[in-house]
Design a protein around this motif. Sequence first.
Motif, PDB file in Angstrom:
ATOM      1  N   ALA A   1     -12.499  -4.776 -21.827  1.00  0.00           N
ATOM      2  CA  ALA A   1     -12.083  -3.772 -20.838  1.00  0.00           C
ATOM      3  C   ALA A   1     -11.080  -4.372 -19.856  1.00  0.00           C
ATOM      4  O   ALA A   1     -10.102  -3.712 -19.476  1.00  0.00           O
ATOM      5  N   ALA A   2     -11.292  -5.624 -19.453  1.00  0.00           N
ATOM      6  CA  ALA A   2     -10.357  -6.290 -18.538  1.00  0.00           C
ATOM      7  C   ALA A   2      -8.993  -6.484 -19.207  1.00  0.00           C
ATOM      8  O   ALA A   2      -7.942  -6.316 -18.570  1.00  0.00           O
ATOM      9  N   ILE A   3      -8.999  -6.818 -20.486  1.00  0.00           N
ATOM     10  CA  ILE A   3      -7.741  -6.973 -21.221  1.00  0.00           C
ATOM     11  C   ILE A   3      -7.028  -5.623 -21.312  1.00  0.00           C
ATOM     12  O   ILE A   3      -5.809  -5.546 -21.124  1.00  0.00           O
ATOM     13  N   ASP A   4      -7.769  -4.550 -21.592  1.00  0.00           N
ATOM     14  CA  ASP A   4      -7.173  -3.212 -21.617  1.00  0.00           C
ATOM     15  C   ASP A   4      -6.557  -2.864 -20.263  1.00  0.00           C
ATOM     16  O   ASP A   4      -5.460  -2.298 -20.194  1.00  0.00           O
ATOM     17  N   ASN A   5      -7.269  -3.202 -19.189  1.00  0.00           N
ATOM     18  CA  ASN A   5      -6.764  -2.945 -17.843  1.00  0.00           C
ATOM     19  C   ASN A   5      -5.465  -3.721 -17.604  1.00  0.00           C
ATOM     20  O   ASN A   5      -4.488  -3.175 -17.087  1.00  0.00           O
ATOM     21  N   LEU A   6      -5.454  -4.994 -17.980  1.00  0.00           N
ATOM     22  CA  LEU A   6      -4.258  -5.814 -17.834  1.00  0.00           C
ATOM     23  C   LEU A   6      -3.098  -5.223 -18.634  1.00  0.00           C
ATOM     24  O   LEU A   6      -1.968  -5.167 -18.155  1.00  0.00           O
ATOM     25  N   ALA A   7      -3.379  -4.748 -19.840  1.00  0.00           N
ATOM     26  CA  ALA A   7      -2.332  -4.125 -20.664  1.00  0.00           C
ATOM     27  C   ALA A   7      -1.748  -2.905 -19.957  1.00  0.00           C
ATOM     28  O   ALA A   7      -0.530  -2.688 -19.980  1.00  0.00           O
ATOM     29  N   GLY A   8      -2.611  -2.115 -19.320  1.00  0.00           N
ATOM     30  CA  GLY A   8      -2.137  -0.948 -18.583  1.00  0.00           C
ATOM     31  C   GLY A   8      -1.260  -1.312 -17.404  1.00  0.00           C
ATOM     32  O   GLY A   8      -0.215  -0.699 -17.173  1.00  0.00           O
ATOM     33  N   VAL A   9      -1.675  -2.336 -16.663  1.00  0.00           N
ATOM     34  CA  VAL A   9      -0.890  -2.796 -15.511  1.00  0.00           C
ATOM     35  C   VAL A   9       0.463  -3.330 -15.978  1.00  0.00           C
ATOM     36  O   VAL A   9       1.506  -3.009 -15.399  1.00  0.00           O
ATOM     37  N   LEU A  10       0.447  -4.134 -17.030  1.00  0.00           N
ATOM     38  CA  LEU A  10       1.706  -4.690 -17.536  1.00  0.00           C
ATOM     39  C   LEU A  10       2.619  -3.618 -18.101  1.00  0.00           C
ATOM     40  O   LEU A  10       3.848  -3.723 -17.998  1.00  0.00           O
ATOM     41  N   SER A  11       2.050  -2.580 -18.703  1.00  0.00           N
ATOM     42  CA  SER A  11       2.905  -1.518 -19.244  1.00  0.00           C
ATOM     43  C   SER A  11       3.626  -0.767 -18.119  1.00  0.00           C
ATOM     44  O   SER A  11       4.731  -0.273 -18.318  1.00  0.00           O
ATOM     45  N   GLN A  12       2.993  -0.703 -16.944  1.00  0.00           N
ATOM     46  CA  GLN A  12       3.652  -0.091 -15.787  1.00  0.00           C
ATOM     47  C   GLN A  12       4.745  -0.997 -15.238  1.00  0.00           C
ATOM     48  O   GLN A  12       5.815  -0.531 -14.871  1.00  0.00           O
ATOM     49  N   ALA A  13       4.478  -2.310 -15.197  1.00  0.00           N
ATOM     50  CA  ALA A  13       5.424  -3.274 -14.640  1.00  0.00           C
ATOM     51  C   ALA A  13       6.566  -3.583 -15.602  1.00  0.00           C
ATOM     52  O   ALA A  13       7.666  -3.936 -15.171  1.00  0.00           O
TER      53      ALA A  13
END
Length: 156
Positions: A25-37
Amino acid sequence: MTSTPATPTAAEVRELATHAEELAAAIDNLAGVLSQADPQGRAGFRLPDAAGLVRQAAYELLETACDLRPAYRLFTFCSMGWGVCPEHGSTLIAAGGTTHCATPGCGRTWGYRREIAPCAELATHRLIDIAGETLLCAGHAVDARNSGGRVEPFTP
């Protein structure tokens, strides 16, 4: 004198599986943040695959916990070494650490590489052929019938 290490308990293995799910779940969250950045996806394109691998590890840990407590297995599972769509059979497509059924209108998805993971569906059928008897889920039974195998209902 050396001591034998203690065998882990099913609860300890389940706890480790919980940690793996939290990591996924943390990796998924990081992927979401990076996709925005990084809208071009150069920085985080590997992360969905990584999350899928960690989810697969969590699944394997849960299966191991069940193996440690076989009396708690109230059901019989499909014996095939790969996953299928439980309704349509071998119709899976994987990308980015997730798998989906390619049958139009199905809509089923899984957050891991289901087509390479051992089948986790309940056994509902048995295939009887020259090799003997094999327990199958409904999805694998579809494929067995399409291959001309003798498939019968199975009740544990």
